[in-house]
Enzyme design. Structure first.
Site, PDB file in Angstrom:
ATOM      1  N   ASP A 296      50.983 104.992 101.750  1.00  0.00           N
ATOM      2  CA  ASP A 296      51.864 105.422 100.668  1.00  0.00           C
ATOM      3  C   ASP A 296      51.291 104.882  99.359  1.00  0.00           C
ATOM      4  O   ASP A 296      50.425 104.009  99.349  1.00  0.00           O
ATOM      5  CB  ASP A 296      53.276 104.875 100.906  1.00  0.00           C
ATOM      6  CG  ASP A 296      54.322 105.444  99.950  1.00  0.00           C
ATOM      7  OD1 ASP A 296      54.076 106.524  99.363  1.00  0.00           O
ATOM      8  OD2 ASP A 296      55.382 104.810  99.789  1.00  0.00           O
ATOM      9  N   HIS A 297      51.793 105.419  98.268  1.00  0.00           N
ATOM     10  CA  HIS A 297      51.478 104.890  96.934  1.00  0.00           C
ATOM     11  C   HIS A 297      52.660 104.085  96.407  1.00  0.00           C
ATOM     12  O   HIS A 297      53.811 104.467  96.600  1.00  0.00           O
ATOM     13  CB  HIS A 297      51.200 106.033  95.952  1.00  0.00           C
ATOM     14  CG  HIS A 297      49.963 106.798  96.248  1.00  0.00           C
ATOM     15  ND1 HIS A 297      49.850 108.163  96.022  1.00  0.00           N
ATOM     16  CD2 HIS A 297      48.765 106.403  96.746  1.00  0.00           C
ATOM     17  CE1 HIS A 297      48.635 108.562  96.372  1.00  0.00           C
ATOM     18  NE2 HIS A 297      47.960 107.514  96.813  1.00  0.00           N
ATOM     19  N   TYR A 470      56.849 107.634  96.687  1.00  0.00           N
ATOM     20  CA  TYR A 470      57.357 108.662  97.598  1.00  0.00           C
ATOM     21  C   TYR A 470      56.252 109.561  98.133  1.00  0.00           C
ATOM     22  O   TYR A 470      56.385 110.779  98.180  1.00  0.00           O
ATOM     23  CB  TYR A 470      58.447 109.512  96.929  1.00  0.00           C
ATOM     24  CG  TYR A 470      59.549 108.715  96.262  1.00  0.00           C
ATOM     25  CD1 TYR A 470      59.993 107.504  96.799  1.00  0.00           C
ATOM     26  CD2 TYR A 470      60.152 109.166  95.102  1.00  0.00           C
ATOM     27  CE1 TYR A 470      61.006 106.767  96.195  1.00  0.00           C
ATOM     28  CE2 TYR A 470      61.170 108.443  94.486  1.00  0.00           C
ATOM     29  CZ  TYR A 470      61.592 107.247  95.039  1.00  0.00           C
ATOM     30  OH  TYR A 470      62.592 106.527  94.426  1.00  0.00           O
ATOM     31  N   HIS A 471      55.150 108.927  98.574  1.00  0.00           N
ATOM     32  CA  HIS A 471      54.011 109.678  99.110  1.00  0.00           C
ATOM     33  C   HIS A 471      53.632 109.208 100.515  1.00  0.00           C
ATOM     34  O   HIS A 471      52.456 108.952 100.783  1.00  0.00           O
ATOM     35  CB  HIS A 471      52.803 109.539  98.189  1.00  0.00           C
ATOM     36  CG  HIS A 471      53.029 110.025  96.804  1.00  0.00           C
ATOM     37  ND1 HIS A 471      52.260 109.605  95.734  1.00  0.00           N
ATOM     38  CD2 HIS A 471      53.929 110.897  96.290  1.00  0.00           C
ATOM     39  CE1 HIS A 471      52.690 110.184  94.636  1.00  0.00           C
ATOM     40  NE2 HIS A 471      53.703 110.983  94.951  1.00  0.00           N
ATOM     41  N   PRO A 472      54.581 109.100 101.448  1.00  0.00           N
ATOM     42  CA  PRO A 472      54.201 108.706 102.812  1.00  0.00           C
ATOM     43  C   PRO A 472      53.309 109.765 103.434  1.00  0.00           C
ATOM     44  O   PRO A 472      53.507 110.969 103.233  1.00  0.00           O
ATOM     45  CB  PRO A 472      55.553 108.598 103.537  1.00  0.00           C
ATOM     46  CG  PRO A 472      56.456 109.526 102.788  1.00  0.00           C
ATOM     47  CD  PRO A 472      56.020 109.419 101.346  1.00  0.00           C
TER      48      PRO A 472
END
Length: 563
Positions: A296-297, A470-472
């Site tokens: 994630d980020h 919110y980048h899983p």
């Protein structure tokens, strides 16, 4: 459901699922069922770009996942929103359109995802989009997805000032970070078409909903994939508390995302043996990589007071919001037609990095991404964080009940290199925001605060303030069958299971340098051709800008002001 047997069953009407529903039904020869657990995306808060923080915080549209307490974030649990509606996460995201760097896809290929290098993927990015400017060797001009750069920065001088500050600090300016040159400062692109959110539902699904060979069901939960031995034959669905069995002649295709896809595999008996045993699920096929490799980020909000009353903080009152909303409803223009991230940057945190690892979203306001905790007064901020983390986490089921949320642990900042990158990120951001181009606007630093300077102070502030971007992704890794963590092969087929594929952000081998909606759509486009057995689009020979002295320098030019 009109029939109980289809050629293809697609699970999840999200960023990739809507693409597949469109492409797999184009010639009319295949019957396709698209299954979505959520409902319609026809809601003003989804359609109006400026309102994106609302659906992100509505349980009607969001699965509302949470991480387990993260040890290296002082045991904080972070929110992990995933879309639950037609369009999936493309219906609730911030609409930022970033393909990723060309080297990200070459990295995929070198790790075992044969045929997924940049030269292979660029044609599918182009096929997906209609870019607001002229079509060229990098940008598409006739695709379903409308892409623009908002109001072209006309509505606020701070957008241009931020770009100029980056140039003052010695970084290049780029006119198109999705084209020849990602590295540098420039305008940001968004999935907004004619003032309306361009989710994949809006772009790909709704135009073809009337096709006789496409059936779309909503408010329908997929419980598990049905297997006969090592072959997928259908799915078990739950609709209005009733259980349905639906069969697939050709394939079942998982597009449930980086949380939902590994969860469904494990609920179906496919995954790590120990995890399934603990959850009480009978093992059908051992695949150790399912749910592993989670990436994630992270980002922080770096904020300054603004000395001029020109920021969005003055537009948060009921009257201002009402006027913005009325203009959008009537004309689809103005502040309602943008996500407000209209300038951005990609830089390298240190020398000897070939491509950028830090991303900036600039916002002419001081507030949270979810719209909460707006600063009292005028301010501006950048959302910033490293994009190529070394830490890895996992998604694991804890029971055999699909309605029980899975255990999600990112292990944020577990790796020392991630902490080093964050220290560089904070210091470089402060340096950029103190350049001459922002002198006419910059007041005091709101956060982190001028007293946060040492490694220890930065580490502690980041632990307490960092949030997920919110980048899983990456939980069903694509790779060679010899890779112990690989879940799908380069044809998107689940390794060891016939007639079962995955096409979504879970199959990324490693996280891309930017937001994930664009590469997820590309995966849907490319997977469609693979599934249909079509010849791949012709490879691209488009050149990519890389600093010719990247091995010895962090940026091309010396800054005008050293901070």
């Amino acid at each position: 459901m009109k029939s109980k047997t289809y050629d293809y069953i697609i699970i999840g009407a999200g960023s990739a699922g809507c693409v597949l529903a469109n492409r797999l039904t184009e010639d009319g020869s295949k019957q396709v069922l698209l299954v979505e657990a959520g409902g319609s995306d026809r809601h003003i808060f989804i359609q109006m770009p400026t309102a994106f923080s609302f659906p992100m915080n509505m349980k009607r549209f969001n699965w509302y996942f949470e991480s387990e307490p993260e040890i290296h974030l002082n045991n904080r649990s972070l929110h992990c929103p995933r879309g639950k509606a037609l369009g999936g996460s493309s219906a609730i995201n911030g609409m930022v359109y970033v393909r990723g760097h060309a080297c990200d896809f070459d990295e995929w290929e070198s790790s075992g995802a044969e045929g997924w290098g940049y030269r292979n993927c660029l044609p599918y990015f182009k096929r997906a989009e209609t870019w607001m400017n002229k079509e060229d060797e990098y940008r598409g001009g006739n695709g379903p997805l409308g892409i623009c750069n908002g109001n072209n920065m006309r509505l606020n001088p701070l957008y241009r000032a931020f770009i100029n500050a980056g140039v003052d600090a010695g970084y290049p300016e780029t006119q198109d970070y999705n084209g020849h040159q990602q590295e540098g400062f420039g305008p940001m692109h968004m999935t907004v078409n004619n003032g309306v959110r361009a989710s994949t539902s809006e772009a790909y699904l709704r135009p073809v909903m009337s096709r006789s060979n496409l059936e779309v069901v909503t408010h329908t939960l997929t419980r598990k994939i049905l297997l006969e031995g090592k072959r997928a034959v259908g799915v078990e669905l739950e609709e209005s508390d009733k259980i349905h069995t639906v069969m697939a002649n050709d394939e079942v295709i998982l597009c449930a995302g980086s949380i939902g896809s590994p969860q469904l595999l494990m609920l179906s008996g496919i995954g790590p043996k120990d995890v399934l045993a603990k959850a009480g699920v009978e093992l059908t096929h051992e695949l150790p990589g399912v749910g592993e490799n989670l990436q994630d980020h992270l980002e922080v909000y770096f904020q300054y007071r603004c000395t001029k009353p020109i920021t969005l903080n003055s537009k948060l009152g009921l009257i201002s919001r009402g006027l913005i909303g009325i203009r959008w409803i009537l004309f689809k223009t103005g502040l309602g037609a943008t996500n407000h991230f209209e300038s951005c940057a990609f830089i390298r945190s240190r020398a000897n990095l070939k491509w950028p690892n830090i991303q900036f979203h600039f916002l002419p306001a001081a507030m949270r991404y979810d719209g909460k905790k707006a600063f009292d007064g005028h301010g501006f901020q950048v959302h910033v964080g490293p994009n190529k983390p070394s830490s890895r986490g996992y998604v694991r089921i804890g029971s055999a009940d699909v309605k029980d949320k899975p255990e999600i642990r990112f292990n944020y900042l577990e790796h020392e290199q991630d902490r080093i990158d964050w220290r560089a990120c904070i210091r470089l951001t402060r340096e950029i925001l103190k350049q001459p181009a922002l002198d006419d606007y910059r007041g005091d630093e709101i956060q982190p605060g001028s007293d946060v300077t040492t490694d220890r102070e930065i580490d502690e502030w980041v632990k307490n303030n960092v949030e997920s971007a919110y980048h899983p992704s990456c939980t069903c890794k694509m790779g060679a069958e010899t890779d112990s963590l690989a879940v799908v092969d380069p044809l998107c087929r689940v390794i060891g299971i016939e007639n079962l594929r995955i096409a979504d952000s879970s199959i990324f081998p490693s996280i891309t340098n930017g937001n994930l909606n664009a590469p997820s759509i590309m995966v849907g486009e490319k997977a469609a051709d693979i599934i249909l057995g079509k010849k791949p689009l012709s490879e691209s020979n488009a050149a990519v800008w890389i600093d010719d002295e990247w091995e010895r320098r962090q940026r091309p030019n010396p800054p005008k002001r050293v901070v």
